[in-house]
Design an enzyme around this catalytic site. Structure first.
Site, short mmCIF file in Angstrom:
data_model
loop_
_atom_site.label_atom_id
_atom_site.label_comp_id
_atom_site.label_asym_id
_atom_site.label_seq_id
_atom_site.Cartn_x
_atom_site.Cartn_y
_atom_site.Cartn_z
N ASN A 9 0.81 -1.13 0.09
CA ASN A 9 -0.08 0.06 0.01
C ASN A 9 1.05 1.02 0.03
O ASN A 9 1.54 1.49 0.99
CB ASN A 9 -0.97 -0.03 1.32
CG ASN A 9 -1.73 1.32 1.37
OD1 ASN A 9 -1.80 2.01 0.52
ND2 ASN A 9 -2.36 1.33 2.60
N LYS A 11 0.34 4.28 -0.32
CA LYS A 11 -0.46 5.39 0.29
C LYS A 11 -0.25 6.62 -0.43
O LYS A 11 -0.20 6.63 -1.77
CB LYS A 11 0.09 5.40 1.89
CG LYS A 11 -0.01 4.12 2.63
CD LYS A 11 0.10 4.49 4.02
CE LYS A 11 -0.02 2.99 4.89
NZ LYS A 11 -0.02 3.40 6.28
N HIS A 96 -9.43 1.31 4.99
CA HIS A 96 -8.15 1.46 5.54
C HIS A 96 -8.27 2.43 6.76
O HIS A 96 -9.35 3.41 6.61
CB HIS A 96 -7.16 2.18 4.64
CG HIS A 96 -5.52 2.06 5.22
ND1 HIS A 96 -5.29 3.22 6.19
CD2 HIS A 96 -4.65 1.24 5.04
CE1 HIS A 96 -3.98 2.61 6.70
NE2 HIS A 96 -3.50 1.60 5.76
N GLU A 98 -6.77 4.85 7.72
CA GLU A 98 -6.66 6.16 7.49
C GLU A 98 -7.65 7.00 6.79
O GLU A 98 -8.06 8.14 7.01
CB GLU A 98 -5.24 6.54 6.75
CG GLU A 98 -4.06 6.09 7.55
CD GLU A 98 -2.80 5.56 6.79
OE1 GLU A 98 -2.72 5.49 5.35
OE2 GLU A 98 -2.11 4.82 7.40
N GLU A 168 -5.28 -4.63 10.38
CA GLU A 168 -4.05 -3.65 10.68
C GLU A 168 -4.31 -3.01 11.97
O GLU A 168 -5.22 -2.09 12.18
CB GLU A 168 -4.31 -2.61 9.59
CG GLU A 168 -4.06 -3.15 8.35
CD GLU A 168 -3.44 -2.26 7.22
OE1 GLU A 168 -2.38 -2.49 6.78
OE2 GLU A 168 -4.11 -1.21 7.11
N GLY A 174 2.84 2.42 10.85
CA GLY A 174 3.68 3.55 10.56
C GLY A 174 4.53 3.78 12.03
O GLY A 174 5.12 4.84 12.09
N SER A 214 3.64 -2.01 10.29
CA SER A 214 5.17 -2.06 10.57
C SER A 214 5.61 -3.77 10.34
O SER A 214 6.61 -4.09 11.03
CB SER A 214 5.56 -1.60 12.01
OG SER A 214 5.07 -0.44 12.39
P1 13P Z 1 3.22 0.25 7.59
O1 13P Z 1 3.63 -0.85 7.07
O2 13P Z 1 3.88 1.65 7.18
O3 13P Z 1 3.13 0.21 9.28
O4 13P Z 1 1.77 0.73 7.11
C1 13P Z 1 0.65 -0.54 6.98
C2 13P Z 1 -0.32 -0.10 6.31
O5 13P Z 1 -1.31 0.81 6.78
C3 13P Z 1 -0.62 -0.76 5.38
O6 13P Z 1 -2.07 -0.62 4.70
#
Ligand code: 13P
Length: 251
Positions: A9, A11, A96, A98, A168, A174, A214
């Site tokens: 992903n 982002k 997601h 976010e 997640e 992150g 992560s």
């Molecule tokens: P990270 O791997 O950067 O922690 O992000 C995970 C994520 O949100 C994947 O959709």
């Protein structure tokens, strides 16, 4: 049997030229060996068409990171599921954290998005996961079960069978703080049981449940070794081909 999957992903990262270069690099790495899992990259809308042109989708699947909750019409700035389909992509990340957190996505809008994605032959990668406060209070199982019920359990068994789940934990995204392999397994097994309760054991056994938060080359093998962890949804580490391929090779 269910598939093992590693999905990136990206982002809101990379310009179009940078993204095309990254996709080419990942694609090239995959030409050199036979991955033991399906590999997918989910990229910004602007990148879908040019990335589609430089990858071999037999080896590297392509997805969007979102789609609109309407099919077409006066929704300035939105990108619909049929538009995503017309780029050549075959996956879409939905729900997601976010998007839920910063763009107010609710279960109701997500049900619309899932239905529209499926109608456009896009396989949803549907994200669920609790925030830190919920885990500390011990309500994380209830939160995750509710997200699945409210977002997906209106689907027929046939349609549900097309959905990939991604657990997640928001506190692991992150932050560098990964859920332990045992914490991931505990939740993944719980999610599979929720699916079994609604659709039966066979559907549950065929559902791929990815871990995200992560995940990196150094911890992927331990996570993927767990029986109910069927792969990963990778943020930061999907932006470097070597790291991403390192995770793919963890299978
Ligand atoms: P990270 O791997 O950067 O922690 O992000 C995970 C994520 O949100 C994947 O959709």
């Amino acid at each position: 049997m269910r598939k093992n999957i590693v999905a990136g992903n990206w982002k809101m990262n990379t310009t179009v030229p940078e993204g095309v270069a990254l996709a080419k690099e990942v694609n090239q790495c995959l030409e050199g060996f036979k991955a033991n899992c399906e590999v997918i990259i989910c990229v910004p809308f602007t990148h879908l068409v040019p990335v589609c042109a430089v990858i071999d989708q037999q080896k590297l699947g392509l997805g969007a990171e979102n789609c609109a909750d309407h099919k077409s019409g006066a929704y300035t700035g939105e990108v619909s599921a049929p538009m995503v389909e017309s780029t050549g992509a075959t996956y879409v990340i939905l729900g997601h954290s976010e998007r839920r957190q910063y763009y107010g996505e609710t279960a109701e809008t997500l049900r619309e998005k899932v239905a529209l994605a499926l109608a456009s032959n896009l396989q949803p990668i549907f994200c669920i996961g609790e925030v830190l406060e919920e885990r500390e209070k011990g309500t994380h199982f209830d939160v995750v079960r509710k997200q699945i019920i409210d977002g997906l359990f209106n689907l027929s068994a046939e349609d549900f069978g097309k959905v990939i789940l991604a657990y997640e934990p928001v506190w692991a995204i992150g932050t560098g703080k990964t859920a332990t392999a045992d914490q991931a397994e505990e939740m993944h097994a719980f999610i599979r049981q929720c699916v079994a309760d609604r659709y039966g054991k066979e559907v549950a056994e065929n559902t791929s449940i990815l871990y995200g938060g992560s995940c990196k080359p150094s911890n992927a093998a331990e996570l993927f070794a767990k029986p109910d962890v069927d792969g990963g949804l990778i943020g930061g580490a999907s932006l470097k081909a070597a790291d991403f391929i390192g995770i793919v090779k963890a299978f």
